[in-house]
Design an enzyme around this catalytic site. Structure first.
Site, PDB file in Angstrom:
ATOM      1  N   TYR A  95       0.837  -1.200   0.000  1.00  0.00           N
ATOM      2  CA  TYR A  95       0.000   0.000   0.000  1.00  0.00           C
ATOM      3  C   TYR A  95       0.875   1.254   0.000  1.00  0.00           C
ATOM      4  O   TYR A  95       0.651   2.195  -0.770  1.00  0.00           O
ATOM      5  CB  TYR A  95      -0.907  -0.010   1.228  1.00  0.00           C
ATOM      6  CG  TYR A  95      -1.755   1.232   1.382  1.00  0.00           C
ATOM      7  CD1 TYR A  95      -2.879   1.435   0.584  1.00  0.00           C
ATOM      8  CD2 TYR A  95      -1.431   2.205   2.328  1.00  0.00           C
ATOM      9  CE1 TYR A  95      -3.657   2.574   0.722  1.00  0.00           C
ATOM     10  CE2 TYR A  95      -2.201   3.346   2.472  1.00  0.00           C
ATOM     11  CZ  TYR A  95      -3.317   3.522   1.669  1.00  0.00           C
ATOM     12  OH  TYR A  95      -4.079   4.658   1.810  1.00  0.00           O
ATOM     13  N   THR A  97     -12.645   5.581   8.457  1.00  0.00           N
ATOM     14  CA  THR A  97     -13.298   5.062   7.256  1.00  0.00           C
ATOM     15  C   THR A  97     -13.336   3.540   7.329  1.00  0.00           C
ATOM     16  O   THR A  97     -12.685   2.921   8.175  1.00  0.00           O
ATOM     17  CB  THR A  97     -12.533   5.467   5.988  1.00  0.00           C
ATOM     18  OG1 THR A  97     -11.209   4.888   6.047  1.00  0.00           O
ATOM     19  CG2 THR A  97     -12.417   6.977   5.852  1.00  0.00           C
TER      20      THR A  97
END
Length: 249
Positions: free
Chosen positions: A153, A188
């Site tokens: 990532y 989130t």
């Protein structure tokens, strides 16, 4: 422009969804995209109920035909494209680098990097013809700091930041600005998945910044609105870090 046309990828959740509503409050015309038509229809209904002109176009940013059609549909509906927010992304498969595979690499890079490249390619096709436009890519503090357990990532967001700077240099004389916003930990679904929903892990991440808290999607949305707007007319090729002071330490 008083009523900008805004395209937002990955608009169904998290920061991108908050950004759609933030632009709606400013009176923008909005095209949101994502991979799930039912959720897209619900999003558009909410945006219209809030008074916005809004459309949803199903698109997977990993596929160029989808991205081309998305941008064309935006121009067909609203006549132009003023602001593009490239927010479609995935955390991939968190874990040590020794556990990563070619498949986990591709699954992350195809969305986060290839998706950003294809999105900018077709957004610029329209913006260059107009002679104006603003692109905001979504990075992460991991994109310039790295993070244990987030090697793939992090690498993908390093790439997004390099793309942002390179493309800004390519189109800077054409009336087009290209920037990125790099959030710290934000509440989130992606953060929940990355941390496994563990409140202790979130608390640790929060402890790393000056405000000792996790940020909220609307706080990032406001930063996106600023950097995409005419108020930031001399800002391009910039990575705007919004992390509650994490990078100050």
């Amino acid at each position: 422009m008083n009523t900008p046309v805004v395209l937002i990828t990955g608009a169904l959740t998290g920061i991108a969804r908050a950004t759609a509503f933030a632009f709606a409050q400013k009176g923008a015309k909005i095209v949101g995209s994502g991979r799930h038509a039912d959720a897209g229809a619900a999003l558009v209904a909410e945006l219209r109920a809030a008074g916005a002109e809004a459309e949803f176009v199903r698109a997977d940013v990993r596929h160029e035909d989808d991205v081309r059609a998305l941008v064309d549909a935006t121009v067909t509906r609203f006549g132009r494209l003023d602001i593009a927010v490239n927010a479609a992304g995935t955390e991939g498969q968190p874990g040590p680098a020794v556990e990563q595979t070619a498949q986990t690499y591709a699954a992350t890079f195809d969305t986060n990097v290839l998706g950003t490249i294809l999105s900018m390619k077709h957004e610029l096709r329209v913006m260059q013809a107009q002679g104006s436009g603003s692109i905001v890519n979504i990075s992460s503090t991991f994109g310039h700091e790295g993070g244990a357990g987030a090697s793939i990532y992090s690498a993908s967001k390093h790439a997004v930041e390099g793309l942002t700077k390179s493309v800004a240099l390519e189109v800077g004389t054409q009336g087009i600005r290209v920037n990125a916003v790099a959030p710290g930990p934000i509440q989130t679904g992606m953060l929940d998945r990355f941390t496994g929903g563990g409140e202790d892990v979130k608390a640790y991440l929060a402890s790393l910044n000056a405000q000792k808290r996790v940020g909220q999607p609307d706080e990032i949305a406001r930063a996106i609105l600023y950097v995409s707007s005419g108020d930031a007319s001399f800002v391009t090729g910039h990575i705007l870090t919004v992390d509650g002071g994490k990078s100050a330490g």
